[in-house]
Design a protein around this motif. Structure first.
Motif, PDB file in Angstrom:
ATOM      1  N   LEU A 316     -15.423  -2.077  -5.073  1.00 55.27           N
ATOM      2  CA  LEU A 316     -14.158  -2.133  -5.743  1.00 55.27           C
ATOM      3  C   LEU A 316     -13.422  -3.509  -6.089  1.00 55.27           C
ATOM      4  O   LEU A 316     -12.916  -3.749  -6.951  1.00 55.27           O
ATOM      5  CB  LEU A 316     -13.005  -1.449  -4.976  1.00 55.27           C
ATOM      6  N   ARG A 317     -13.769  -4.432  -4.697  1.00 52.70           N
ATOM      7  CA  ARG A 317     -13.292  -5.620  -5.216  1.00 52.70           C
ATOM      8  C   ARG A 317     -14.225  -6.507  -5.701  1.00 52.70           C
ATOM      9  O   ARG A 317     -13.751  -7.340  -6.578  1.00 52.70           O
ATOM     10  CB  ARG A 317     -13.212  -6.415  -3.756  1.00 52.70           C
ATOM     11  N   ALA A 318     -15.353  -5.944  -6.078  1.00 54.08           N
ATOM     12  CA  ALA A 318     -16.169  -6.686  -7.071  1.00 54.08           C
ATOM     13  C   ALA A 318     -16.042  -6.271  -8.526  1.00 54.08           C
ATOM     14  O   ALA A 318     -16.541  -6.943  -9.346  1.00 54.08           O
ATOM     15  CB  ALA A 318     -17.489  -6.692  -6.848  1.00 54.08           C
ATOM     16  N   ALA A 319     -15.380  -5.228  -8.675  1.00 57.63           N
ATOM     17  CA  ALA A 319     -15.149  -4.514 -10.158  1.00 57.63           C
ATOM     18  C   ALA A 319     -14.123  -5.367 -10.803  1.00 57.63           C
ATOM     19  O   ALA A 319     -13.271  -5.880 -10.302  1.00 57.63           O
ATOM     20  CB  ALA A 319     -14.974  -3.117 -10.111  1.00 57.63           C
ATOM     21  N   ASP A 320     -14.241  -5.098 -12.355  1.00 59.61           N
ATOM     22  CA  ASP A 320     -12.989  -5.575 -12.906  1.00 59.61           C
ATOM     23  C   ASP A 320     -12.146  -4.400 -13.533  1.00 59.61           C
ATOM     24  O   ASP A 320     -10.891  -4.674 -13.624  1.00 59.61           O
ATOM     25  CB  ASP A 320     -13.578  -6.392 -14.270  1.00 59.61           C
ATOM     26  N   ILE A 321     -12.943  -3.279 -13.443  1.00 59.95           N
ATOM     27  CA  ILE A 321     -11.849  -2.211 -14.143  1.00 59.95           C
ATOM     28  C   ILE A 321     -12.296  -0.952 -13.291  1.00 59.95           C
ATOM     29  O   ILE A 321     -13.514  -0.560 -13.100  1.00 59.95           O
ATOM     30  CB  ILE A 321     -12.080  -1.958 -15.734  1.00 59.95           C
ATOM     31  N   PHE A 337      -4.375  14.734  -7.927  1.00 60.47           N
ATOM     32  CA  PHE A 337      -3.923  13.126  -7.346  1.00 60.47           C
ATOM     33  C   PHE A 337      -5.195  12.488  -6.769  1.00 60.47           C
ATOM     34  O   PHE A 337      -5.407  12.351  -5.421  1.00 60.47           O
ATOM     35  CB  PHE A 337      -2.943  13.556  -6.424  1.00 60.47           C
ATOM     36  N   PRO A 338      -6.022  11.905  -7.562  1.00 56.67           N
ATOM     37  CA  PRO A 338      -7.135  11.238  -6.991  1.00 56.67           C
ATOM     38  C   PRO A 338      -6.929  10.231  -5.996  1.00 56.67           C
ATOM     39  O   PRO A 338      -6.398   9.249  -6.563  1.00 56.67           O
ATOM     40  CB  PRO A 338      -8.010  10.988  -8.047  1.00 56.67           C
ATOM     41  N   THR A 339      -7.470  10.228  -4.950  1.00 61.46           N
ATOM     42  CA  THR A 339      -7.400   9.232  -3.885  1.00 61.46           C
ATOM     43  C   THR A 339      -7.855   7.885  -4.352  1.00 61.46           C
ATOM     44  O   THR A 339      -7.475   6.906  -4.138  1.00 61.46           O
ATOM     45  CB  THR A 339      -7.704   9.490  -2.456  1.00 61.46           C
ATOM     46  N   VAL A 340      -8.965   8.020  -5.132  1.00 63.30           N
ATOM     47  CA  VAL A 340      -9.708   6.914  -5.584  1.00 63.30           C
ATOM     48  C   VAL A 340      -8.833   6.200  -6.567  1.00 63.30           C
ATOM     49  O   VAL A 340      -9.061   4.602  -6.770  1.00 63.30           O
ATOM     50  CB  VAL A 340     -11.158   7.394  -6.194  1.00 63.30           C
ATOM     51  N   ILE A 341      -7.866   6.667  -7.346  1.00 62.86           N
ATOM     52  CA  ILE A 341      -7.088   5.793  -8.160  1.00 62.86           C
ATOM     53  C   ILE A 341      -6.136   4.904  -7.380  1.00 62.86           C
ATOM     54  O   ILE A 341      -6.001   3.809  -7.550  1.00 62.86           O
ATOM     55  CB  ILE A 341      -6.313   6.781  -9.140  1.00 62.86           C
ATOM     56  N   PRO A 350      -7.136  -2.921 -12.373  1.00 68.44           N
ATOM     57  CA  PRO A 350      -6.557  -1.891 -13.570  1.00 68.44           C
ATOM     58  C   PRO A 350      -7.158  -0.510 -13.555  1.00 68.44           C
ATOM     59  O   PRO A 350      -8.374  -0.468 -13.251  1.00 68.44           O
ATOM     60  CB  PRO A 350      -6.789  -2.835 -14.687  1.00 68.44           C
ATOM     61  N   VAL A 351      -6.441   0.475 -13.922  1.00 69.44           N
ATOM     62  CA  VAL A 351      -7.004   1.882 -13.939  1.00 69.44           C
ATOM     63  C   VAL A 351      -6.740   2.409 -15.536  1.00 69.44           C
ATOM     64  O   VAL A 351      -6.065   2.225 -16.032  1.00 69.44           O
ATOM     65  CB  VAL A 351      -6.118   2.714 -13.097  1.00 69.44           C
ATOM     66  N   VAL A 352      -8.219   2.999 -15.926  1.00 67.40           N
ATOM     67  CA  VAL A 352      -8.171   3.707 -16.865  1.00 67.40           C
ATOM     68  C   VAL A 352      -8.414   5.160 -16.515  1.00 67.40           C
ATOM     69  O   VAL A 352      -9.293   5.440 -16.116  1.00 67.40           O
ATOM     70  CB  VAL A 352      -9.252   3.071 -17.984  1.00 67.40           C
ATOM     71  N   SER A 353      -7.642   6.142 -16.972  1.00 67.84           N
ATOM     72  CA  SER A 353      -7.983   7.419 -16.531  1.00 67.84           C
ATOM     73  C   SER A 353      -7.109   8.337 -17.712  1.00 67.84           C
ATOM     74  O   SER A 353      -6.890   7.949 -18.933  1.00 67.84           O
ATOM     75  CB  SER A 353      -7.080   7.909 -15.290  1.00 67.84           C
ATOM     76  N   THR A 354      -6.904   9.605 -17.286  1.00 68.35           N
ATOM     77  CA  THR A 354      -6.340  10.445 -18.251  1.00 68.35           C
ATOM     78  C   THR A 354      -5.094  11.199 -17.812  1.00 68.35           C
ATOM     79  O   THR A 354      -4.497  11.130 -16.919  1.00 68.35           O
ATOM     80  CB  THR A 354      -7.275  11.686 -18.276  1.00 68.35           C
ATOM     81  N   TYR A 397      -2.236  -5.989 -14.919  1.00 66.92           N
ATOM     82  CA  TYR A 397      -2.250  -4.392 -14.496  1.00 66.92           C
ATOM     83  C   TYR A 397      -2.570  -4.431 -13.045  1.00 66.92           C
ATOM     84  O   TYR A 397      -2.070  -3.409 -11.945  1.00 66.92           O
ATOM     85  CB  TYR A 397      -2.988  -3.770 -15.358  1.00 66.92           C
ATOM     86  N   GLY A 398      -3.751  -5.038 -12.543  1.00 64.54           N
ATOM     87  CA  GLY A 398      -4.027  -5.088 -11.369  1.00 64.54           C
ATOM     88  C   GLY A 398      -2.992  -5.264 -10.317  1.00 64.54           C
ATOM     89  O   GLY A 398      -2.662  -4.975  -9.253  1.00 64.54           O
ATOM     90  N   ARG A 399      -2.337  -6.658 -10.675  1.00 65.05           N
ATOM     91  CA  ARG A 399      -1.213  -6.902  -9.681  1.00 65.05           C
ATOM     92  C   ARG A 399       0.025  -6.078  -9.749  1.00 65.05           C
ATOM     93  O   ARG A 399       0.606  -5.716  -8.633  1.00 65.05           O
ATOM     94  CB  ARG A 399      -0.519  -8.357 -10.351  1.00 65.05           C
ATOM     95  N   ALA A 400       0.265  -5.157 -11.014  1.00 64.65           N
ATOM     96  CA  ALA A 400       1.449  -4.328 -10.833  1.00 64.65           C
ATOM     97  C   ALA A 400       1.038  -3.042 -10.214  1.00 64.65           C
ATOM     98  O   ALA A 400       1.626  -2.455  -9.564  1.00 64.65           O
ATOM     99  CB  ALA A 400       1.569  -3.947 -12.398  1.00 64.65           C
ATOM    100  N   GLY A 401      -0.296  -2.693 -10.087  1.00 65.58           N
ATOM    101  CA  GLY A 401      -0.927  -1.784  -9.427  1.00 65.58           C
ATOM    102  C   GLY A 401      -0.781  -1.800  -7.937  1.00 65.58           C
ATOM    103  O   GLY A 401      -0.451  -0.932  -7.084  1.00 65.58           O
ATOM    104  N   ARG A 402      -1.089  -2.760  -7.608  1.00 64.36           N
ATOM    105  CA  ARG A 402      -1.000  -3.517  -6.070  1.00 64.36           C
ATOM    106  C   ARG A 402       0.296  -3.228  -5.753  1.00 64.36           C
ATOM    107  O   ARG A 402       0.745  -2.915  -4.662  1.00 64.36           O
ATOM    108  CB  ARG A 402      -1.606  -4.672  -5.964  1.00 64.36           C
ATOM    109  N   ALA A 403       1.358  -3.782  -6.457  1.00 61.61           N
ATOM    110  CA  ALA A 403       2.754  -4.047  -6.094  1.00 61.61           C
ATOM    111  C   ALA A 403       3.278  -2.325  -6.080  1.00 61.61           C
ATOM    112  O   ALA A 403       4.315  -2.070  -5.102  1.00 61.61           O
ATOM    113  CB  ALA A 403       3.661  -4.557  -7.131  1.00 61.61           C
ATOM    114  N   ARG A 404       2.701  -1.340  -6.958  1.00 61.85           N
ATOM    115  CA  ARG A 404       3.412  -0.140  -6.670  1.00 61.85           C
ATOM    116  C   ARG A 404       2.869   0.549  -5.639  1.00 61.85           C
ATOM    117  O   ARG A 404       3.597   1.326  -4.939  1.00 61.85           O
ATOM    118  CB  ARG A 404       2.770   0.751  -8.003  1.00 61.85           C
ATOM    119  N   ILE A 405       1.601   0.315  -5.045  1.00 61.47           N
ATOM    120  CA  ILE A 405       1.082   0.860  -3.926  1.00 61.47           C
ATOM    121  C   ILE A 405       2.010   0.267  -2.813  1.00 61.47           C
ATOM    122  O   ILE A 405       2.403   1.262  -1.713  1.00 61.47           O
ATOM    123  CB  ILE A 405      -0.537   0.823  -3.642  1.00 61.47           C
TER     124      ILE A 405
END
Length: 680
Positions: A316-321, A337-341, A350-354, A397-405
């Motif tokens: 995960l740390r090495a990935a971009d998306i 509610f996938p835990t991996v997200i 940043p997450v791309v999902s459905t 998106y990554g920063r915003a996702g981290r802040a949301r968690i």
């Protein structure tokens, strides 16, 4: 924008807002499961907050691979014994009136054979006794399916109340009966659902039950804030590396990996530079591999199989998306509610999902990632393409996702509503629970125990073992008989059936192998110690017994065991390893035809404080008895055969058993706390 969950109280022992003194049981159908890290995070958080946990699993895990954080659990995992033993317990329970006959019969008539009421009751019978013995006040269950059904029978048998966290697929598909679901919810002290989406679905099915939303949370100590330097290329003269896309999940239909692979084919046709790694295993692996070959994506898309949590976090740390193309499969199953997200957002990816089920409750479209319609390959490829071509947007998106968690999904926040629900249960009475906990601790400190290691049971080379255990019980010798392996081909005598429920069994070989792999450094040290010995146990026997010893170490630490008795030469290999690991004293019974070399046995007995030997020349000293329960000569063999069939020990009288009990108690140190009842 998705509505944000209300911010619950952040629980902390130091803050003094955790007044519950409760021994909490967790019951699983199967544990651990690699994809259910949310269960691990919840239990670890509760332990940090002072809860004493007992974990029960009906079935063993399907793989020996373990996430590293499992080793941080203080609570041992107790597995149900083999089904052969459970059936014996069922037979005994039906005889002594402890079998929940009315509930079993009613469920079989009402719901049919598919709900397997008798099997659920059989499993519950074991954990009802186990949890009561360990002082469990309340049992919590994840998933409203067979585990929750088992908890109903556990409550019927033991009176221990239970609660349930429902998820989605469990009650929508797996349980298979809404009437049974309503009965489970009515019997539970409370029912939680992991998302607003699943709560609303559950309310539709169970309108008379109050359903609470309790989100899964994330332990951010495992996800340190990422170093964002070099996240966006600062030089234009350096060719950018291919963008790394990662996806994680079981290779099953509702994870939508076939759509992700199709989207990757579209990206390749656009000439975009990327690599996609899919972590996980499952029944669709062959089909997905064939699809990757057919689309000429072998250099772009890679199936990595199952990985430990540590390896997943590194990826995960090495990935971009992070991408997860969740869909609803033909049977109606889907991600909720996938835990991996949540993990990807915690890693600032940043997450791309459905737009499916509870996914929009975690991913805010256009703020922490991009959401598309399920099965829309073109839209999925377009979303991935947008992020591939815009590194600044990925970073945003990554920063915003981290802040949301950090704000809403830290485990310290999400576990709060669960604790509040537990606080309202009858079992949370502080004075009652605290008094019981104190009494349990005092009893554990006062009563030392003797572990009786039985390498294999039933064993034709230990023909009077059941008589021995019964004699020790009659004399109040505090023994814990532990069987390393069940001999499933043996025929059980009445004495064996009577004794079986009092035996503890080591778990499935998969669990034993997992423990060995998880303790690699210690395993290596044990092997090195053996290499330094001038007289060694055969390698096959040593490796088998060393694996048993590692599992037993954690088990015995919770039992206040002061002494280990090996009932055979093979078990003595294990006992001597435990002597080093637990600093206990050891004794042994050496069978008439030992499985290990004579020289090794002589050396091993020098480390024992007492024992029983057929061949007195193996050891010298008054602490070793001549064993009258083994036989080699024809007359003794005949007596032994009659003893086995009749259940009456003709080879050793009560005087012998009294002498052995006194010797065992003296050398183990338990005679200072207990007195042996002399029944001659």
């Amino acid at each position: 924008m998705a509505s944000l969950p209300p911010q619950p109280l952040l629980f902390s022992r130091a803050a003094g807002n955790h007044p519950i003194s409760m021994r909490l049981g967790y019951l699983y159908s199967r544990y651990p499961v690699l994809s259910q890290t949310f269960c691990d995070a919840e239990m670890l958080a509760l332990e940090r907050l002072g809860f004493e946990l007992e974990i029960g699993s009906v079935y063993p895990p399907l793989t020996s691979l373990r996430h590293e954080h499992i080793g941080c659990l203080r609570a041992p995992i107790h597995y149900a014994p083999p089904q052969e033993i459970l059936k014996i317990s069922e037979k005994n329970a039906k005889t002594d009136g402890k079998w929940p006959r009315n509930l079993v019969d009613r469920h079989e008539r009402k719901y049919g054979p598919s709900v397997k009421a008798e099997q659920r009751a059989r499993n519950a019978l074991y954990f009802a006794n186990d949890f009561k013995r360990r002082g469990v006040d309340h049992v919590h269950v994840h998933f409203a399916n067979r585990a929750a059904h088992t908890a109903m029978f556990l409550k019927e048998i033991s009176g221990i109340p239970f609660s349930v966290t429902a998820h989605g697929q469990d009650f929508m598909k797996d349980l298979g009966n809404d009437d049974l679901l309503r009965e489970i919810c009515a019997a539970a002290e409370f029912v939680a659902a992991e998302t607003d989406y699943s709560r609303d679905l559950l309310r539709q099915r169970c309108p008379d039950s109050r359903i609470h939303r309790v989100y899964n949370g994330m332990d951010l100590t495992r996800f340190p804030a990422p170093n964002e330097e070099a996240a966006v290329p600062s030089r234009t003269d350096i060719a950018p590396s291919p963008v790394r896309i990662i996806s994680i999940g079981r290779l099953v239909a509702f994870k939508g990996f076939e759509y992700l692979i199709d989207a990757c084919a579209d990206l390749a046709r656009q000439g975009l530079e990327f690599n996609c790694e899919i972590i996980g295993d499952g029944p669709l692996r062959g089909e997905l591999e064939a699809k990757i070959r057919k689309l000429n994506l072998l250099n772009r898309v890679h199936l990595l199989g199952s990985l430990s949590q540590g390896a997943v976090l590194e990826k995960l740390r090495a990935a971009d998306i992070f991408a997860l193309a969740s869909v609803t499969d033909p049977q109606g199953a889907s991600d909720v509610f996938p835990t991996v997200i949540i993990e990807a957002m915690a890693a600032a990816r940043p997450v791309v999902s459905t737009r499916l089920a509870g996914i929009p409750e975690s991913v805010v479209d256009g703020e922490t990632g991009l959401l598309v319609s399920p099965e829309d390959t073109m839209a999925l490829a377009e979303a991935l393409s947008r992020l591939i071509e815009d590194p600044k947007l990925r970073l945003h998106y990554g920063r915003a996702g981290r802040a949301r968690i950090e704000q809403h999904f830290q485990i310290e926040h999400t576990v709060g509503p669960l604790i509040e629900l537990l606080r309202r249960t009858p079992a949370a009475c502080q004075e009652k629970a605290a008094h019981r906990a104190a009494a349990t601790r005092e009893t554990a400190v006062a009563n030392k125990e003797i572990a009786y290691l039985i390498e294999r049971w039933p064993d034709r080379d230990l023909p009077l073992l059941e008589r021995e255990l019964e004699e020790m019980k009659r004399r109040h010798v505090p023994i814990v008989p532990i069987v390393s392996e069940l001999n499933s081909r043996a025929q059980y005598t009445r004495a064996m059936e009577k004794m079986a429920p009092s035996l503890e069994f080591l778990p499935d070989p998969m669990v034993i192998e997992a423990e060995w792999r998880a303790n690699y450094a210690l395993a290596q040290k044990l092997e090195e110690d053996r290499a330094q010995q001038s007289v060694r146990a055969p390698s096959a026997i040593f490796l088998r017994q060393a694996r048993f010893a590692l599992v037993l170490t954690k088990l015995l630490l919770g039992k206040n065991v002061s002494h280990v008795h090996a009932t055979s030469s093979r078990a003595l290999v294990c006992a001597l390893i435990l002597k080093k690991l637990l600093n206990v004293t050891v004794s042994a019974t050496i069978e008439a035809r030992p499985a290990l070399p004579r020289e090794w046995i002589q050396n091993a007995l020098s480390e024992c404080v007492c024992g029983r030997l057929r061949d007195r020349k193996l050891a010298r000293g008054s602490s070793f008895l001549v064993d009258k329960t083994t036989f080699r000569s024809a007359p003794q063999q005949a007596l032994g055969l009659v003893s086995q069939k009749s259940g009456i020990d003709l080879t050793a009288g009560t005087r012998f058993w009294q002498e052995w009990a006194e010797l065992l108690m003296r050398w183990s140190g338990t005679d200072r706390e207990s007195k042996i009842e002399n029944r001659k």
